[in-house]
Write a protein that holds these residues in place. Structure first.
Motif, PDB file in Angstrom:
ATOM      1  N   GLY A 103      -4.980  32.110 -13.095  1.00 29.77           N
ATOM      2  CA  GLY A 103      -5.944  31.312 -13.858  1.00 29.77           C
ATOM      3  C   GLY A 103      -6.690  30.299 -13.017  1.00 29.77           C
ATOM      4  O   GLY A 103      -7.711  29.762 -13.464  1.00 29.77           O
ATOM      5  N   GLN A 104      -6.195  30.039 -11.804  1.00 31.79           N
ATOM      6  CA  GLN A 104      -6.873  29.067 -10.944  1.00 31.79           C
ATOM      7  C   GLN A 104      -8.197  29.633 -10.421  1.00 31.79           C
ATOM      8  O   GLN A 104      -8.293  30.823 -10.113  1.00 31.79           O
ATOM      9  CB  GLN A 104      -6.007  28.729  -9.721  1.00 31.79           C
ATOM     10  N   SER A 105      -9.180  28.766 -10.288  1.00 29.98           N
ATOM     11  CA  SER A 105     -10.391  29.109  -9.552  1.00 29.98           C
ATOM     12  C   SER A 105     -10.066  29.034  -8.067  1.00 29.98           C
ATOM     13  O   SER A 105      -9.340  28.135  -7.632  1.00 29.98           O
ATOM     14  CB  SER A 105     -11.514  28.129  -9.878  1.00 29.98           C
ATOM     15  N   ALA A 106     -10.585  29.970  -7.320  1.00 29.09           N
ATOM     16  CA  ALA A 106     -10.255  30.010  -5.894  1.00 29.09           C
ATOM     17  C   ALA A 106     -11.446  30.497  -5.089  1.00 29.09           C
ATOM     18  O   ALA A 106     -12.141  31.423  -5.482  1.00 29.09           O
ATOM     19  CB  ALA A 106      -9.057  30.933  -5.657  1.00 29.09           C
ATOM     20  N   GLN A 107     -11.669  29.857  -3.968  1.00 28.59           N
ATOM     21  CA  GLN A 107     -12.681  30.305  -3.011  1.00 28.59           C
ATOM     22  C   GLN A 107     -11.972  31.183  -1.989  1.00 28.59           C
ATOM     23  O   GLN A 107     -10.976  30.756  -1.390  1.00 28.59           O
ATOM     24  CB  GLN A 107     -13.310  29.101  -2.322  1.00 28.59           C
ATOM     25  N   VAL A 108     -12.459  32.385  -1.817  1.00 28.87           N
ATOM     26  CA  VAL A 108     -11.807  33.318  -0.895  1.00 28.87           C
ATOM     27  C   VAL A 108     -12.729  33.628   0.278  1.00 28.87           C
ATOM     28  O   VAL A 108     -13.813  34.182   0.097  1.00 28.87           O
ATOM     29  CB  VAL A 108     -11.420  34.623  -1.613  1.00 28.87           C
ATOM     30  N   LEU A 109     -12.296  33.248   1.455  1.00 27.36           N
ATOM     31  CA  LEU A 109     -12.966  33.643   2.683  1.00 27.36           C
ATOM     32  C   LEU A 109     -12.180  34.818   3.248  1.00 27.36           C
ATOM     33  O   LEU A 109     -10.966  34.704   3.450  1.00 27.36           O
ATOM     34  CB  LEU A 109     -12.987  32.497   3.694  1.00 27.36           C
ATOM     35  N   GLY A 110     -12.844  35.919   3.450  1.00 26.90           N
ATOM     36  CA  GLY A 110     -12.115  37.083   3.906  1.00 26.90           C
ATOM     37  C   GLY A 110     -13.016  38.155   4.471  1.00 26.90           C
ATOM     38  O   GLY A 110     -14.183  37.910   4.777  1.00 26.90           O
ATOM     39  N   ALA A 111     -12.429  39.331   4.616  1.00 28.08           N
ATOM     40  CA  ALA A 111     -13.166  40.459   5.182  1.00 28.08           C
ATOM     41  C   ALA A 111     -13.072  41.652   4.239  1.00 28.08           C
ATOM     42  O   ALA A 111     -11.975  42.096   3.893  1.00 28.08           O
ATOM     43  CB  ALA A 111     -12.615  40.817   6.555  1.00 28.08           C
ATOM     44  N   TRP A 112     -14.224  42.128   3.838  1.00 28.17           N
ATOM     45  CA  TRP A 112     -14.325  43.289   2.957  1.00 28.17           C
ATOM     46  C   TRP A 112     -13.873  44.544   3.698  1.00 28.17           C
ATOM     47  O   TRP A 112     -14.155  44.693   4.899  1.00 28.17           O
ATOM     48  CB  TRP A 112     -15.772  43.423   2.518  1.00 28.17           C
ATOM     49  N   ARG A 113     -13.136  45.408   2.984  1.00 29.75           N
ATOM     50  CA  ARG A 113     -12.767  46.711   3.545  1.00 29.75           C
ATOM     51  C   ARG A 113     -13.650  47.775   2.888  1.00 29.75           C
ATOM     52  O   ARG A 113     -13.441  48.112   1.712  1.00 29.75           O
ATOM     53  CB  ARG A 113     -11.305  47.043   3.233  1.00 29.75           C
ATOM     54  N   PRO A 114     -14.598  48.330   3.612  1.00 33.73           N
ATOM     55  CA  PRO A 114     -15.481  49.332   3.012  1.00 33.73           C
ATOM     56  C   PRO A 114     -14.731  50.561   2.486  1.00 33.73           C
ATOM     57  O   PRO A 114     -15.183  51.213   1.536  1.00 33.73           O
ATOM     58  CB  PRO A 114     -16.417  49.729   4.166  1.00 33.73           C
ATOM     59  N   SER A 115     -13.594  50.870   3.076  1.00 37.22           N
ATOM     60  CA  SER A 115     -12.878  52.098   2.710  1.00 37.22           C
ATOM     61  C   SER A 115     -12.349  52.075   1.287  1.00 37.22           C
ATOM     62  O   SER A 115     -12.321  53.102   0.607  1.00 37.22           O
ATOM     63  CB  SER A 115     -11.725  52.339   3.684  1.00 37.22           C
ATOM     64  N   ASP A 116     -11.924  50.910   0.810  1.00 37.74           N
ATOM     65  CA  ASP A 116     -11.386  50.855  -0.552  1.00 37.74           C
ATOM     66  C   ASP A 116     -11.944  49.686  -1.370  1.00 37.74           C
ATOM     67  O   ASP A 116     -11.466  49.425  -2.478  1.00 37.74           O
ATOM     68  CB  ASP A 116      -9.849  50.795  -0.519  1.00 37.74           C
ATOM     69  N   ASN A 117     -12.929  49.012  -0.823  1.00 35.99           N
ATOM     70  CA  ASN A 117     -13.616  47.920  -1.525  1.00 35.99           C
ATOM     71  C   ASN A 117     -12.711  46.711  -1.800  1.00 35.99           C
ATOM     72  O   ASN A 117     -13.051  45.874  -2.635  1.00 35.99           O
ATOM     73  CB  ASN A 117     -14.230  48.416  -2.837  1.00 35.99           C
ATOM     74  N   SER A 118     -11.584  46.635  -1.118  1.00 37.25           N
ATOM     75  CA  SER A 118     -10.739  45.452  -1.268  1.00 37.25           C
ATOM     76  C   SER A 118     -11.153  44.400  -0.229  1.00 37.25           C
ATOM     77  O   SER A 118     -12.050  44.640   0.586  1.00 37.25           O
ATOM     78  CB  SER A 118      -9.266  45.824  -1.084  1.00 37.25           C
ATOM     79  N   VAL A 119     -10.503  43.260  -0.271  1.00 40.18           N
ATOM     80  CA  VAL A 119     -10.828  42.171   0.656  1.00 40.18           C
ATOM     81  C   VAL A 119      -9.547  41.668   1.323  1.00 40.18           C
ATOM     82  O   VAL A 119      -8.559  41.363   0.641  1.00 40.18           O
ATOM     83  CB  VAL A 119     -11.500  40.997  -0.093  1.00 40.18           C
ATOM     84  N   ASP A 120      -9.549  41.632   2.642  1.00 42.66           N
ATOM     85  CA  ASP A 120      -8.446  40.984   3.368  1.00 42.66           C
ATOM     86  C   ASP A 120      -8.650  39.472   3.266  1.00 42.66           C
ATOM     87  O   ASP A 120      -9.670  38.951   3.736  1.00 42.66           O
ATOM     88  CB  ASP A 120      -8.434  41.417   4.837  1.00 42.66           C
ATOM     89  N   VAL A 121      -7.695  38.792   2.671  1.00 43.62           N
ATOM     90  CA  VAL A 121      -7.840  37.354   2.433  1.00 43.62           C
ATOM     91  C   VAL A 121      -7.460  36.591   3.699  1.00 43.62           C
ATOM     92  O   VAL A 121      -6.315  36.651   4.150  1.00 43.62           O
ATOM     93  CB  VAL A 121      -6.958  36.897   1.261  1.00 43.62           C
ATOM     94  N   VAL A 122      -8.416  35.901   4.258  1.00 48.31           N
ATOM     95  CA  VAL A 122      -8.142  35.063   5.432  1.00 48.31           C
ATOM     96  C   VAL A 122      -7.732  33.665   4.980  1.00 48.31           C
ATOM     97  O   VAL A 122      -6.751  33.113   5.444  1.00 48.31           O
ATOM     98  CB  VAL A 122      -9.381  35.004   6.360  1.00 48.31           C
ATOM     99  N   ARG A 123      -8.520  33.097   4.069  1.00 46.44           N
ATOM    100  CA  ARG A 123      -8.182  31.772   3.548  1.00 46.44           C
ATOM    101  C   ARG A 123      -8.555  31.701   2.077  1.00 46.44           C
ATOM    102  O   ARG A 123      -9.667  32.039   1.698  1.00 46.44           O
ATOM    103  CB  ARG A 123      -8.919  30.678   4.323  1.00 46.44           C
ATOM    104  N   ILE A 124      -7.599  31.280   1.271  1.00 42.26           N
ATOM    105  CA  ILE A 124      -7.866  31.083  -0.152  1.00 42.26           C
ATOM    106  C   ILE A 124      -7.715  29.593  -0.448  1.00 42.26           C
ATOM    107  O   ILE A 124      -6.698  28.978  -0.113  1.00 42.26           O
ATOM    108  CB  ILE A 124      -6.949  31.960  -1.035  1.00 42.26           C
ATOM    109  N   SER A 125      -8.757  29.030  -1.032  1.00 40.11           N
ATOM    110  CA  SER A 125      -8.769  27.589  -1.305  1.00 40.11           C
ATOM    111  C   SER A 125      -8.794  27.362  -2.811  1.00 40.11           C
ATOM    112  O   SER A 125      -9.614  27.944  -3.516  1.00 40.11           O
ATOM    113  CB  SER A 125     -10.005  26.931  -0.684  1.00 40.11           C
ATOM    114  N   VAL A 126      -7.896  26.531  -3.261  1.00 44.68           N
ATOM    115  CA  VAL A 126      -7.885  26.162  -4.675  1.00 44.68           C
ATOM    116  C   VAL A 126      -8.039  24.655  -4.791  1.00 44.68           C
ATOM    117  O   VAL A 126      -7.598  23.898  -3.927  1.00 44.68           O
ATOM    118  CB  VAL A 126      -6.593  26.633  -5.389  1.00 44.68           C
ATOM    119  N   GLY A 127      -8.670  24.224  -5.869  1.00 44.10           N
ATOM    120  CA  GLY A 127      -8.925  22.804  -6.061  1.00 44.10           C
ATOM    121  C   GLY A 127      -7.829  22.154  -6.872  1.00 44.10           C
ATOM    122  O   GLY A 127      -6.648  22.490  -6.753  1.00 44.10           O
ATOM    123  N   HIS A 128      -8.243  21.236  -7.704  1.00 47.75           N
ATOM    124  CA  HIS A 128      -7.273  20.462  -8.482  1.00 47.75           C
ATOM    125  C   HIS A 128      -6.863  21.204  -9.750  1.00 47.75           C
ATOM    126  O   HIS A 128      -7.607  21.972 -10.270  1.00 47.75           O
ATOM    127  CB  HIS A 128      -7.890  19.117  -8.854  1.00 47.75           C
TER     128      HIS A 128
END
Lengths: 205, 140
Positions: free
Chosen positions: A180-205
């Motif tokens: 349920g948290q809002s999160a900013q995800v900085l990562g790298a898209w995988r074209p092969s399966d459209n998923s994202v490798d999460v490098v950094r996930i940031s959540v606020g208050h």
């Protein structure tokens, strides 16, 4: 910071790039110039006076072919570009790396200097990088289920994954993420399966 | 319209994608103003309209950011490097209220609260996309 300095006695990186490209540089990957920092590369630009005029060239799109040290790129608006990799090009794909990991089909953002033949000599290339606003829908040990607008995205937890809580320094501890948290995800898209490798996930208050 | 040098605000900027795009950004759309493009020097402002303000609520972080609508032009300067980029506002964002107190620092000086989102083209003119966040001064 790195090799980029301007002014008397310094190295003008943009001129260096231009020389590298015009000189037929074909070395891809590890730099002979020491550490390369994309932050520093264009640090001394002066403000443009018109918003329509950009000092540096920017390229966006999917890589359609790799010809030696040149990336052929199809832009998202139907445009086509050629990106020249040089000794001085920094490469990011999940992490700082070399051009050897770049593949046809990857998404790309590149910044550089336009050469007389229209090719862009790249100062920095970011491959498959995304920075998206999401909502956490599910949490598993090796993956996160994320909602981005109306899309569902699988976020892969990788060895480099870190979390930043309420603006604090990133940590490898993901245990405080909550559904349920809002999160900013900085990562790298995988074209092969459209998923994202999460490098950094940031959540606020 | 030309970029100005009158101080408007300061804070953190992040980056986002919009317009035609690849990967998860596919279908991001043209933003609140309809013409946002990742490859152009565009930005999102938390007070692009009243409806926008109601979503972003920067006031909850103590940021009473003035209204600047679609088409407004701003000059954005990296706090430490001095790198600048001139942008046009084409979207609403970021959701400042979700990140109250977050700070980005360089050379020992910090800017607090997300007050701007830049397209990849604009953000990369200031710094490294993989940083995700930069401290900036904003002029108009």
């Amino acid at each position: 910071m790195t090799a980029h300095q301007t002014g008397s006695g310094g190295i003008d990186r943009r001129r260096l790039l231009a020389r590298a490209a015009l000189g037929g540089a074909t070395i891809v990957g590890a730099t002979a110039l020491g550490g390369i920092d994309a932050d520093a590369a264009f640090a001394a630009q002066q403000p443009s006076l018109d918003p329509a005029i950009s000092k540096s060239e920017f390229v966006e799109g999917r890589i359609t072919a790799i010809s030696g040290s040149v990336l052929e790129v199809a832009g998202s608006y139907g445009d086509r570009s050629r990106v020249q990799m040089t000794n001085a090009t920094s490469v990011w794909k999940v992490r700082p790396t070399t051009a050897k990991v770049i593949e046809v089909g990857d998404g790309l953002y590149a910044r550089g200097v336009k050469m007389p033949d229209g090719t862009v000599a790249a100062d920095a290339v970011w491959v498959n990088i995304v920075n998206i606003h999401t909502t956490i829908r599910g949490i598993e040990k090796q993956r996160l289920h994320l909602a981005h607008g109306s899309h569902e995205i699988t976020g892969n937890v990788i060895g480099d994954t870190s979390a930043a809580y309420a603006g604090r320094a990133p940590t490898s501890d993901l245990s405080r993420l909550r559904i349920g948290q809002s999160a900013q995800v900085l990562g790298a898209w995988r074209p092969s399966d459209n998923s994202v490798d999460v490098v950094r996930i940031s959540v606020g208050h | 319209m030309a970029c100005g040098s009158t101080s408007l605000w300061a804070g953190e900027t992040s980056w986002f994608c919009c317009g035609n795009a690849w990967g998860p950004c596919t279908g991001a759309g043209g933003g609140a103003c309809g013409n946002c493009q990742s490859s152009a020097n565009h930005g999102a402002w938390p007070n692009a309209s009243q409806a926008c303000w109601d979503i972003t609520r920067p006031d909850l972080c103590g940021e009473n950011i003035p209204r600047r609508g679609c088409g407004s032009v701003m000059n954005v300067k990296h706090q430490c490097s001095g790198a600048t980029v001139c942008i046009t506002i084409t979207d609403c964002g970021p959701r400042t209220k979700e990140w109250c107190g977050e700070a980005s620092c360089c050379n020992g000086q910090c800017r607090t609260n997300r007050v701007l989102d830049l397209t990849p083209a604009a953000y990369s003119a200031l710094g490294d996309l993989s940083s995700g966040m930069l401290p900036v001064y904003i002029y108009e």
